[in-house]
Design a protein around this motif. Structure first.
Motif, PDB file in Angstrom:
ATOM      1  N   PHE A 121      -8.710  -5.991   8.649  1.00  0.00           N
ATOM      2  CA  PHE A 121      -8.401  -6.683   7.402  1.00  0.00           C
ATOM      3  C   PHE A 121      -7.834  -5.689   6.397  1.00  0.00           C
ATOM      4  O   PHE A 121      -8.358  -4.593   6.216  1.00  0.00           O
ATOM      5  N   LEU A 122      -6.770  -6.133   5.788  1.00  0.00           N
ATOM      6  CA  LEU A 122      -6.080  -5.291   4.814  1.00  0.00           C
ATOM      7  C   LEU A 122      -6.147  -5.984   3.469  1.00  0.00           C
ATOM      8  O   LEU A 122      -5.805  -7.166   3.363  1.00  0.00           O
ATOM      9  N   PHE A 123      -6.578  -5.276   2.466  1.00  0.00           N
ATOM     10  CA  PHE A 123      -6.628  -5.851   1.137  1.00  0.00           C
ATOM     11  C   PHE A 123      -5.227  -5.821   0.536  1.00  0.00           C
ATOM     12  O   PHE A 123      -4.597  -4.781   0.478  1.00  0.00           O
ATOM     13  N   GLY A 124      -4.715  -6.961   0.139  1.00  0.00           N
ATOM     14  CA  GLY A 124      -3.403  -7.014  -0.498  1.00  0.00           C
ATOM     15  C   GLY A 124      -2.425  -7.883   0.263  1.00  0.00           C
ATOM     16  O   GLY A 124      -2.818  -8.710   1.085  1.00  0.00           O
ATOM     17  N   GLU A 125      -1.161  -7.678  -0.023  1.00  0.00           N
ATOM     18  CA  GLU A 125      -0.091  -8.515   0.531  1.00  0.00           C
ATOM     19  C   GLU A 125       0.087  -8.289   2.031  1.00  0.00           C
ATOM     20  O   GLU A 125      -0.060  -7.162   2.493  1.00  0.00           O
ATOM     21  N   PRO A 126       0.442  -9.350   2.760  1.00  0.00           N
ATOM     22  CA  PRO A 126       0.780  -9.174   4.178  1.00  0.00           C
ATOM     23  C   PRO A 126       1.961  -8.219   4.330  1.00  0.00           C
ATOM     24  O   PRO A 126       2.928  -8.321   3.566  1.00  0.00           O
ATOM     25  N   ARG A 127       1.881  -7.310   5.252  1.00  0.00           N
ATOM     26  CA  ARG A 127       2.968  -6.332   5.424  1.00  0.00           C
ATOM     27  C   ARG A 127       2.783  -5.561   6.727  1.00  0.00           C
ATOM     28  O   ARG A 127       1.690  -5.530   7.276  1.00  0.00           O
ATOM     29  N   PRO A 128       3.877  -4.939   7.218  1.00  0.00           N
ATOM     30  CA  PRO A 128       3.707  -4.067   8.378  1.00  0.00           C
ATOM     31  C   PRO A 128       3.078  -2.740   7.940  1.00  0.00           C
ATOM     32  O   PRO A 128       3.369  -2.262   6.846  1.00  0.00           O
ATOM     33  N   VAL A 129       2.211  -2.205   8.767  1.00  0.00           N
ATOM     34  CA  VAL A 129       1.595  -0.906   8.454  1.00  0.00           C
ATOM     35  C   VAL A 129       2.060   0.091   9.504  1.00  0.00           C
ATOM     36  O   VAL A 129       1.898  -0.134  10.706  1.00  0.00           O
ATOM     37  N   SER A 130       2.656   1.172   9.037  1.00  0.00           N
ATOM     38  CA  SER A 130       3.212   2.169   9.954  1.00  0.00           C
ATOM     39  C   SER A 130       2.130   2.927  10.694  1.00  0.00           C
ATOM     40  O   SER A 130       1.037   3.167  10.159  1.00  0.00           O
ATOM     41  N   LEU A 131       2.459   3.327  11.908  1.00  0.00           N
ATOM     42  CA  LEU A 131       1.548   4.121  12.719  1.00  0.00           C
ATOM     43  C   LEU A 131       2.270   5.396  13.154  1.00  0.00           C
ATOM     44  O   LEU A 131       3.503   5.458  13.095  1.00  0.00           O
ATOM     45  N   ARG A 132       1.509   6.380  13.617  1.00  0.00           N
ATOM     46  CA  ARG A 132       2.132   7.573  14.181  1.00  0.00           C
ATOM     47  C   ARG A 132       2.579   7.225  15.604  1.00  0.00           C
ATOM     48  O   ARG A 132       1.942   6.392  16.267  1.00  0.00           O
ATOM     49  N   ALA A 133       3.637   7.879  16.071  1.00  0.00           N
ATOM     50  CA  ALA A 133       4.090   7.631  17.449  1.00  0.00           C
ATOM     51  C   ALA A 133       2.955   7.931  18.424  1.00  0.00           C
ATOM     52  O   ALA A 133       2.790   7.249  19.446  1.00  0.00           O
ATOM     53  N   ALA A 134       2.115   8.929  18.072  1.00  0.00           N
ATOM     54  CA  ALA A 134       1.013   9.311  18.963  1.00  0.00           C
ATOM     55  C   ALA A 134      -0.048   8.213  19.083  1.00  0.00           C
ATOM     56  O   ALA A 134      -0.820   8.201  20.051  1.00  0.00           O
TER      57      ALA A 134
END
Lengths: 202, 120
Positions: free
Chosen positions: B32-45
């Motif tokens: 669960f993410l507080f705030g607006e729906p959005r993509p969250v970046s990840l590290r390639a690893a």
């Protein structure tokens, strides 16, 4: 040889999995690794994300729901109290520390109010029938939901080995499954992890 | 983060942590993410493996669907190569193909070159 050994070791590490159909959205995950957090409110299947909780007319189960909520409140209050004390201890070196701490004090009072309210609800349960208790809990959850601010959700699974998941979420085995480190988002304090538990009344 | 927001997220934890037994096969973890729906970046690893479905390389009889499938596999393989470009082999994302021919899921490693040559 060494490469395959490392890969075998990797495959035994706890991981999380995301299923997708093949296409631009799946490719985009490789172009720029990311996961999308979707709005809870517009998810197609509301029951699927547990938004409609079916509550049995069982007072013990209802008490369990409220006590769980109470435990979460107490945990949050304890966290807030620790921050409050930390700021108060700085008052000798920082003149504004008591002012900053006062804001935390008001939050503590807010938690105290919620805890008192939850305790009151638990107290009222003893004189109620199962039906009345269910009504009480339904109204309580409704009031909680109204107070919740916007949040988004991202769902993953702990195993790639369920054929049903491949069927439903990966286009009948024609799609793809992405394996992520189990610790993703661990360092991001704005994201909270919930490991879903499965019950007959969930 | 505002501590009350943690409280809100904890409320979500209470509200959304159980599901009916019939969904048990999903073995689900929710973030669960507080705030607006959005993509969250990840590290390639963070992305360790890409597992292609067991039927993903099987051609469609219909031409239109087959063209789309080939394009999707080709695009995915190219994006996969770009993701791994310049990364040390120990830290590369791996590519596998699912195989259900035995008991349960097995996977076999594949190179994008082979996939592109044979299936895309």
């Amino acid at each position: 040889m060494a490469e395959s050994a490392v890969r075998d070791w990797y495959s035994w590490r706890p991981s999380l999995y995301k299923f997708r159909s093949l296409g631009p959205k799946a490719t985009a995950i490789l172009e720029r690794p990311h996961l999308f957090f979707a709005p809870i409110k517009v998810m197609s299947d509301r029951t699927e994300v547990g938004a409609d909780i079916s509550i049995a007319e069982d007072k013990d189960a209802i008490r369990g729901h409220l006590e769980e909520y109470l435990a979460v409140l107490r945990e949050s209050r304890e966290f807030e109290h620790q921050l409050y004390m930390k700021q108060m201890l700085k008052r000798e070196e920082d003149m504004l520390a008591p002012f900053r701490a006062s804001r935390r004090f008001f939050r503590l009072r807010e938690f105290d109010g919620k805890i008192e309210h939850a305790n009151g609800l638990i107290g009222r349960l003893s004189g109620m029938s199962g039906k009345e208790a269910k009504e009480l809990l339904t109204q309580f959850y409704e009031s909680l939901r109204r107070g919740l601010r916007e949040a988004a959700v991202c769902c993953l699974t702990k195993t790639p080995e369920s054929p049903k998941m491949w069927d439903e979420y990966a286009d009948g085995h024609r799609g793809v499954c992405f394996q992520f480190e189990d610790r993703i988002f661990k360092r991001d304090k704005t994201i909270q992890r919930v490991d879903v538990s499965y019950t007959t009344d969930g | 983060m505002h501590p009350l927001d943690i409280g809100y997220l904890n409320s979500y934890r209470t509200l959304y942590s159980t599901k009916h037994l019939s969904y048990q096969h999903e073995n689900e973890v929710r973030f669960f993410l507080f705030g607006e729906p959005r993509p969250v970046s990840l590290r390639a690893a963070d992305l360790t493996t890409v597992i292609l479905g067991s039927q993903s390389l099987k051609p469609f009889p219909e031409e239109k669907l087959e063209t789309e499938r080939r394009k999707s596999v080709t695009d995915l393989c190219k994006a996969f190569d770009r993701l791994n470009a310049g990364r040390n082999w120990q830290h590369r994302t791996t590519l596998q193909v699912a195989d259900w021919s035995g008991f349960g899921l097995r996977v076999r490693g594949e190179s994008t070159a082979t996939l592109l040559q044979r299936h895309a």
